[in-house]
Scaffold this active site. Sequence first.
Site, PDB file in Angstrom:
ATOM      1  N   LYS A  81       4.532   8.990  -7.209  1.00  0.00           N
ATOM      2  CA  LYS A  81       5.303   9.889  -6.314  1.00  0.00           C
ATOM      3  C   LYS A  81       6.780   9.957  -6.715  1.00  0.00           C
ATOM      4  O   LYS A  81       7.504  10.835  -6.289  1.00  0.00           O
ATOM      5  CB  LYS A  81       5.241   9.377  -4.868  1.00  0.00           C
ATOM      6  CG  LYS A  81       3.931   9.646  -4.161  1.00  0.00           C
ATOM      7  CD  LYS A  81       4.082   9.822  -2.646  1.00  0.00           C
ATOM      8  CE  LYS A  81       4.801   8.815  -1.835  1.00  0.00           C
ATOM      9  NZ  LYS A  81       4.573   7.431  -1.778  1.00  0.00           N
ATOM     10  N   LYS A 116       0.831  -1.205   0.000  1.00  0.00           N
ATOM     11  CA  LYS A 116       0.000   0.000   0.000  1.00  0.00           C
ATOM     12  C   LYS A 116       0.871   1.264   0.000  1.00  0.00           C
ATOM     13  O   LYS A 116       1.962   1.262   0.575  1.00  0.00           O
ATOM     14  CB  LYS A 116      -0.833  -0.064   1.287  1.00  0.00           C
ATOM     15  CG  LYS A 116      -1.829   1.025   1.485  1.00  0.00           C
ATOM     16  CD  LYS A 116      -2.483   0.818   2.846  1.00  0.00           C
ATOM     17  CE  LYS A 116      -3.339   2.023   3.215  1.00  0.00           C
ATOM     18  NZ  LYS A 116      -2.554   3.227   3.449  1.00  0.00           N
ATOM     19  N   ASP A 145      -1.487  -0.308  -4.604  1.00  0.00           N
ATOM     20  CA  ASP A 145      -2.814   0.139  -4.212  1.00  0.00           C
ATOM     21  C   ASP A 145      -3.844  -0.227  -5.261  1.00  0.00           C
ATOM     22  O   ASP A 145      -3.517  -0.351  -6.430  1.00  0.00           O
ATOM     23  CB  ASP A 145      -2.809   1.667  -4.079  1.00  0.00           C
ATOM     24  CG  ASP A 145      -2.495   2.089  -2.657  1.00  0.00           C
ATOM     25  OD1 ASP A 145      -2.774   1.297  -1.745  1.00  0.00           O
ATOM     26  OD2 ASP A 145      -1.996   3.198  -2.473  1.00  0.00           O
ATOM     27  N   LYS A 185       7.421   1.247   1.658  1.00  0.00           N
ATOM     28  CA  LYS A 185       8.012   0.390   0.635  1.00  0.00           C
ATOM     29  C   LYS A 185       9.309   0.972   0.097  1.00  0.00           C
ATOM     30  O   LYS A 185      10.279   0.273  -0.071  1.00  0.00           O
ATOM     31  CB  LYS A 185       7.054   0.307  -0.550  1.00  0.00           C
ATOM     32  CG  LYS A 185       6.426  -1.004  -0.768  1.00  0.00           C
ATOM     33  CD  LYS A 185       5.525  -0.994  -1.993  1.00  0.00           C
ATOM     34  CE  LYS A 185       4.550   0.131  -2.085  1.00  0.00           C
ATOM     35  NZ  LYS A 185       4.869   1.385  -2.579  1.00  0.00           N
TER      36      LYS A 185
END
Length: 274
Positions: free
Chosen positions: A40, A9, A125, A14
């Site tokens: 991101k 997620k 996700d 991560k």
Amino acid sequence: MKQIALYGKGGIGKSTTSANLSAALSEKSLEILQIGCDPKHDSTRMLMHGEWIPTVLDLVRKKGEANIAVDEIVFKGYNGIRCVEAGGPEPGIGCAGRGIIATFQLLEKLDALYGDVIVYDVLGDVVCGGFAMPMREGYAQEVYLVTSGDFMALYAANNICKAIARLSKRTKNRCTLGGVICNSANIENEYELVKEFAEKINSKLVAFIPRSPIVRVSEVNRKTVIEYAPESEQAEIYRKLADTVMKNVPDKNKIPVPMEMDELESLSLKYIKI
Ligand code: SF4
């Protein structure tokens, strides 16, 4: 070449785990390539000492695939680790895997998809339509689920598990579940909860990474823990993870068994102290 992928997620840690794992692997004199696949695009930042490297998708949009040179997308970071960011569309929209597939194709075309270990850091996700693509295309061969004891993190891990189980039915499948990594959120009974989750999905807990302030301190100093605090206990934990991953030879015939939603809820409830 070992091709591993960390899935989990958004916000679970991560990228921190991937970057520290890559840094720890590089200490073993292994050649490492880390590829981030997340809108991101911050997977490799700590390996690059805070630098935001350009993303493959942005460059493809700007210059066209044919005009990109290898040094525009592959950057040398800490200890010689080669860093790539696939990029992606606007956060939360998802790109159906376009980002990561364009990246793989380009890296292959430029003869840059090599190394002893390739670490993929992939957002898992549900918002990301293409998260199964690296598994489907045979790039993510050994998948590690990064989760905490938080329900939504387990929910995302379970979804990724569903994708692996689905892909396992295909004859040409090359993707296996390497195990579960618990990146602790300091939740009560978290170790027991995530361990049981791992067993329930027919896998195992391969590492428990405790929450430590040194992670944040290293990050504000734009470094991985391995680089900023090499003597710390946390650095040792990442090194242990690197050892575990290198020794791990997951059984290709062992197919994960995702949990049903109500089963997952009951499991979480079992460990929550009211
Ligand atoms: S597949 Fe998902 S994580 Fe990968 S680039 Fe596309 S949106 Fe981003």
